[in-house]
Motif scaffolding. Structure first.
Motif, mmCIF file in Angstrom:
data_model
loop_
_atom_site.group_PDB
_atom_site.id
_atom_site.type_symbol
_atom_site.label_atom_id
_atom_site.label_comp_id
_atom_site.label_asym_id
_atom_site.label_seq_id
_atom_site.Cartn_x
_atom_site.Cartn_y
_atom_site.Cartn_z
ATOM 1 N N LEU A 1 0.779 -1.172 0.157
ATOM 2 C CA LEU A 1 -0.040 -0.137 -0.009
ATOM 3 C C LEU A 1 0.826 1.318 0.050
ATOM 4 N N PHE A 2 1.662 1.267 0.811
ATOM 5 C CA PHE A 2 2.589 2.497 1.188
ATOM 6 C C PHE A 2 3.921 2.544 0.360
ATOM 7 N N ASP A 3 4.738 1.516 0.458
ATOM 8 C CA ASP A 3 6.113 1.525 -0.268
ATOM 9 C C ASP A 3 5.972 1.368 -1.664
ATOM 10 N N VAL A 4 5.131 0.332 -2.126
ATOM 11 C CA VAL A 4 5.226 0.035 -3.616
ATOM 12 C C VAL A 4 4.210 1.030 -4.245
ATOM 13 N N LEU A 5 2.842 1.087 -3.833
ATOM 14 C CA LEU A 5 2.026 2.061 -4.637
ATOM 15 C C LEU A 5 1.952 3.329 -4.104
ATOM 16 N N GLY A 6 2.634 3.558 -3.162
ATOM 17 C CA GLY A 6 2.860 4.804 -2.730
ATOM 18 C C GLY A 6 1.474 5.826 -2.131
ATOM 19 N N LEU A 7 0.515 5.002 -1.777
ATOM 20 C CA LEU A 7 -0.695 5.473 -1.496
ATOM 21 C C LEU A 7 -0.398 6.219 -0.073
ATOM 22 N N GLN A 8 -1.132 7.220 0.356
ATOM 23 C CA GLN A 8 -1.374 7.824 1.674
ATOM 24 C C GLN A 8 -2.812 7.776 2.342
ATOM 25 N N ASN A 9 -2.589 7.526 3.589
ATOM 26 C CA ASN A 9 -3.833 7.813 4.456
ATOM 27 C C ASN A 9 -4.295 8.846 4.412
ATOM 28 N N ASN A 10 -5.586 8.993 4.240
ATOM 29 C CA ASN A 10 -6.618 10.126 4.098
ATOM 30 C C ASN A 10 -6.922 11.000 5.357
ATOM 31 N N ASP A 11 -5.882 10.715 6.226
ATOM 32 C CA ASP A 11 -6.373 11.489 7.797
ATOM 33 C C ASP A 11 -5.543 12.866 7.689
ATOM 34 N N THR A 12 -6.270 13.813 7.158
ATOM 35 C CA THR A 12 -6.006 15.012 6.824
ATOM 36 C C THR A 12 -5.688 15.936 8.057
ATOM 37 N N GLU A 13 -6.592 15.913 8.810
ATOM 38 C CA GLU A 13 -6.793 16.706 9.998
ATOM 39 C C GLU A 13 -5.630 16.346 11.031
ATOM 40 N N THR A 14 -5.144 17.492 11.584
ATOM 41 C CA THR A 14 -4.170 17.374 12.638
ATOM 42 C C THR A 14 -4.707 16.345 13.923
ATOM 43 N N SER A 15 -3.889 15.643 14.634
ATOM 44 C CA SER A 15 -4.378 14.716 15.562
ATOM 45 C C SER A 15 -4.958 15.525 16.819
ATOM 46 N N GLN A 16 -4.343 16.517 17.189
ATOM 47 C CA GLN A 16 -4.935 17.536 18.018
ATOM 48 C C GLN A 16 -6.536 18.059 17.815
ATOM 49 N N ASP A 17 -6.516 18.384 16.553
ATOM 50 C CA ASP A 17 -8.101 18.842 15.948
ATOM 51 C C ASP A 17 -8.788 17.457 16.123
ATOM 52 N N ALA A 18 -8.174 16.501 15.653
ATOM 53 C CA ALA A 18 -9.152 15.182 15.572
ATOM 54 C C ALA A 18 -9.655 14.854 16.830
ATOM 55 N N GLU A 19 -8.829 14.982 17.803
ATOM 56 C CA GLU A 19 -9.094 14.502 19.316
ATOM 57 C C GLU A 19 -10.148 15.290 19.743
ATOM 58 N N LYS A 20 -10.196 16.775 19.622
ATOM 59 C CA LYS A 20 -11.172 17.669 19.869
ATOM 60 C C LYS A 20 -12.436 17.077 19.380
ATOM 61 N N LEU A 21 -12.422 17.109 18.153
ATOM 62 C CA LEU A 21 -13.664 16.825 17.120
ATOM 63 C C LEU A 21 -14.463 15.362 17.954
ATOM 64 N N SER A 22 -13.447 14.687 17.998
ATOM 65 C CA SER A 22 -13.974 13.033 18.468
ATOM 66 C C SER A 22 -14.528 13.414 19.796
ATOM 67 N N ALA A 23 -14.001 14.031 20.817
ATOM 68 C CA ALA A 23 -14.554 14.249 22.012
ATOM 69 C C ALA A 23 -16.012 14.932 21.852
ATOM 70 N N ALA A 24 -16.181 15.872 21.039
ATOM 71 C CA ALA A 24 -17.572 16.505 20.801
ATOM 72 C C ALA A 24 -18.435 15.084 20.387
ATOM 73 N N VAL A 25 -18.013 14.741 19.303
ATOM 74 C CA VAL A 25 -18.971 13.995 18.510
ATOM 75 C C VAL A 25 -19.453 12.729 19.517
ATOM 76 N N GLU A 26 -18.326 12.176 20.361
ATOM 77 C CA GLU A 26 -18.706 11.210 21.281
ATOM 78 C C GLU A 26 -19.730 11.573 22.355
ATOM 79 N N LEU A 27 -19.706 12.726 22.735
ATOM 80 C CA LEU A 27 -20.613 13.513 23.506
ATOM 81 C C LEU A 27 -22.202 13.173 23.111
ATOM 82 N N LEU A 28 -22.115 13.580 21.697
ATOM 83 C CA LEU A 28 -23.433 13.496 20.885
ATOM 84 C C LEU A 28 -23.957 12.251 20.905
ATOM 85 N N ILE A 29 -22.918 11.303 20.740
ATOM 86 C CA ILE A 29 -23.408 9.841 20.370
ATOM 87 C C ILE A 29 -23.990 9.397 21.867
#
Length: 491
Positions: free
Chosen positions: A422-450
């Motif tokens: 996936l990564f060495d040969v095809l050279g694909l990238q994981n599409n996790d674009t947001e920074t991890s800090q922002d992701a955590e904040k978003l995650s916390a908020a959505v978890e609350l709504l869930i």
RNA sequence: GGCAUCGUGGCCGAGUGGCUAGGCUCAGCUCUGCAAAAGCUGCUACAGCGGUUCGAAUCCGCUCGAUGCCUCCA
């Protein structure tokens, strides 16, 4: 891993041949790069991504690869006649820039675009204008060998003379007699002895800005010359792989062979590889006809052809779902299909970490892994490789549902193989674009709504639970109810 | 006009002289309060016409259609 044989389709022999490098463990590869007088379009990118795959796979196999890809920064005449205009000069005139500003602008564009596609930079990226002296030396050598003649300050390659002792047309499958018979007689006055002859050095017209001194005139080198000069300089008179777009086969690569043979008395390249065209509406993407799409239009979705934007990785994945020697037709529908498949693949990859292991494996990871290598060893067959990666998706799902079992050792092998391809040969990238800090904040908020939604559901307050779900969905946050609770994903 | 390549299921695309990829779509099912998501299952195609063969979509011939190169082009 036991080394397996790699087979490469050689355009010169029209056969798949076992790859044997000239120097064991090392590969010399030359690929014709872009002419930098405008933004690269998606069709251009396909070729470079095809050879990025070759480069990556050879490197993965352990070869020390010297990958040379040039930048054509001296334009070439649009017509073979005397009246042609150099596209770089033309662009400079239109945009009121110094020719080297044009070159710089579009070289930067090319590099940024390739970086977005996560293509590895070549080992050496030489420019035509940086190798004028080498090119002049080659012209001198060819004259010395008797295969070129000077006329009015220009030097031409004598194709007829060359064909007496060598075979002009062996790459493109053309016969010189046929070419002569089918010559279109529209040429104005020319210095050439024969229409088939091609320029090695052109005397510059007074208005021509890019010019260099030479033994014959102030002028500029012929188009085919730069690749011969730069490939042999960095890779030797005989090297392993030469790649380029299918449209360069004739005359460009044919002329390269002629020049190199005239000069060095040896066929320059052992394996010729040609990447096929990307088409749009069934027609080749091309700058001159306006039938093209730009990478940035893909990424922003700003083109009427596109239903939505697509990431560089998805675009690349789409391309690799076709073999590099096949014509690939571009369409938004095909891209969407690839995107869904890609996401499924990445979801399965992420699930690898949460799989439980047992003593024994019920699936044969070793032979699956071999199938992946077999695919790539068969002339870089990326579509088959990808089909195999989707087999791994089935493994992961079956393991998750405990229909199959896997040992810790096999799971590690599965994970490592997926990583490699996936990564060495095809050279694909994981599409996790947001920074991890922002992701955590978003995650916390959505978890609350869930949590709130689950409370509402427990109280059978479905009006509230559906409101939360639908409101989030309209903001691009998708709730996924599963056996083990609710998760969310971003659209 | 010459040279070359190609024509695969609803779509995109591999592959092979007999075991007949993969993705997407679609249908059914599982899960679910409902839905979505996810998973499972199903859908058997190779332009047409001849020929070779025990057997061809795969080899050969012809026809039709598409594309590329013959001018700068990835």
């Amino acid at each position: 891993m036991k080394p397996q044989d790699l087979y490469i389709y050689n355009s010169l022999t029209k056969n798949k041949e076992k790859f044997t490098p000239i120097h064991e463990g090392a590969v010399g590869m030359y690929v014709c790069g872009p002419t930098v007088y405008s933004n690269v379009h998606l069709g251009n990118c396909r070729t470079f991504l095809s050879f990025d795959l070759v480069f990556r796979y050879l490197s993965h196999l352990g070869y020390k690869v010297r990958y040379v890809r040039n930048i054509t920064d001296a334009g070439h005449l649009e017509n073979d006649g005397e009246s042609g205009e150099d596209p770089i000069l033309k662009k400079a005139r239109l945009e009121q820039l110094e020719p080297m500003e044009v070159v710089q602008k579009y070289t930067v564009d090319f590099h940024t675009t390739m970086a977005k596609f996560n293509a590895l930079p070549p080992s050496i990226e030489p420019t035509a204008t940086g190798h004028i002296i080498e090119q002049i030396h080659i012209v001198e050598k060819i004259i010395e060998e008797g295969f070129a003649y000077e006329k009015n300050g220009s030097v031409y390659f004598d194709v007829l003379k060359f064909n007496e002792t060598n075979n002009y047309g062996k790459l493109s499958g053309r016969k010189l007699e046929d070419m002569i018979a089918n010559t279109r007689e529209l040429s104005a006055q020319t210095d050439k002895k024969n229409p088939q002859d091609f320029a090695l050095w052109k005397k510059a017209e007074p208005q021509h800005i890019m010019r260099w001194p030479s033994p014959w005139s102030e002028g500029f080198p012929g188009w085919h010359l730069e690749c011969t000069a730069m490939s042999t300089k960095y890779l030797g008179n005989n090297f392993d792989i030469h790649g380029g777009g299918m449209d360069l086969k004739f005359p460009h690569h044919e002329c390269e062979i002629a020049q190199a043979e005239a000069c060095n008395h040896i066929s320059p390249v052992n394996y010729w590889m040609h990447a096929n065209m990307l088409t749009l509406n069934g027609k080749k993407m091309s700058k001159s006809t306006g039938n093209y799409i730009l990478p940035n239009e893909m990424f922003t979705g700003e083109n009427d052809i596109l239903s939505k934007p697509f990431t560089p990785t998805v675009t690349k994945f789409f391309m690799y779902q076709a073999h590099y020697r096949s014509i690939l037709d571009f369409s938004s529908d095909a891209l969407e299909a690839s995107e869904k498949g890609f996401n499924r693949l990445m979801d399965a990859y992420r699930m690898l970490d949460s799989i439980a292991t047992l003593e024994k494996s019920s699936i044969d990871i070793e032979s699956w892994r071999k199938a992946c290598y077999d695919a790539m060893n068969d002339d870089f067959n990326s579509p088959i490789l990808i089909a195999n990666l989707f087999e791994a998706v089935k493994f992961v799902n079956s393991l998750k549902e405990e229909k199959e079992t896997i040992s810790a050792k096999d799971l590690e092998l599965l994970k490592q193989t997926m990583d490699n391809f996936l990564f060495d040969v095809l050279g694909l990238q994981n599409n996790d674009t947001e920074t991890s800090q922002d992701a955590e904040k978003l995650s916390a908020a959505v978890e609350l709504l869930i949590q709130l939604r689950n409370q509402a559901r427990a109280n059978k307050d479905f009006a509230m639970s559906d409101k939360i779900r639908d409101e989030l969905a309209s903001k691009g946050i998708q709730l996924n109810d599963g056996k083990d609770g609710t998760t969310f994903s971003l659209n």
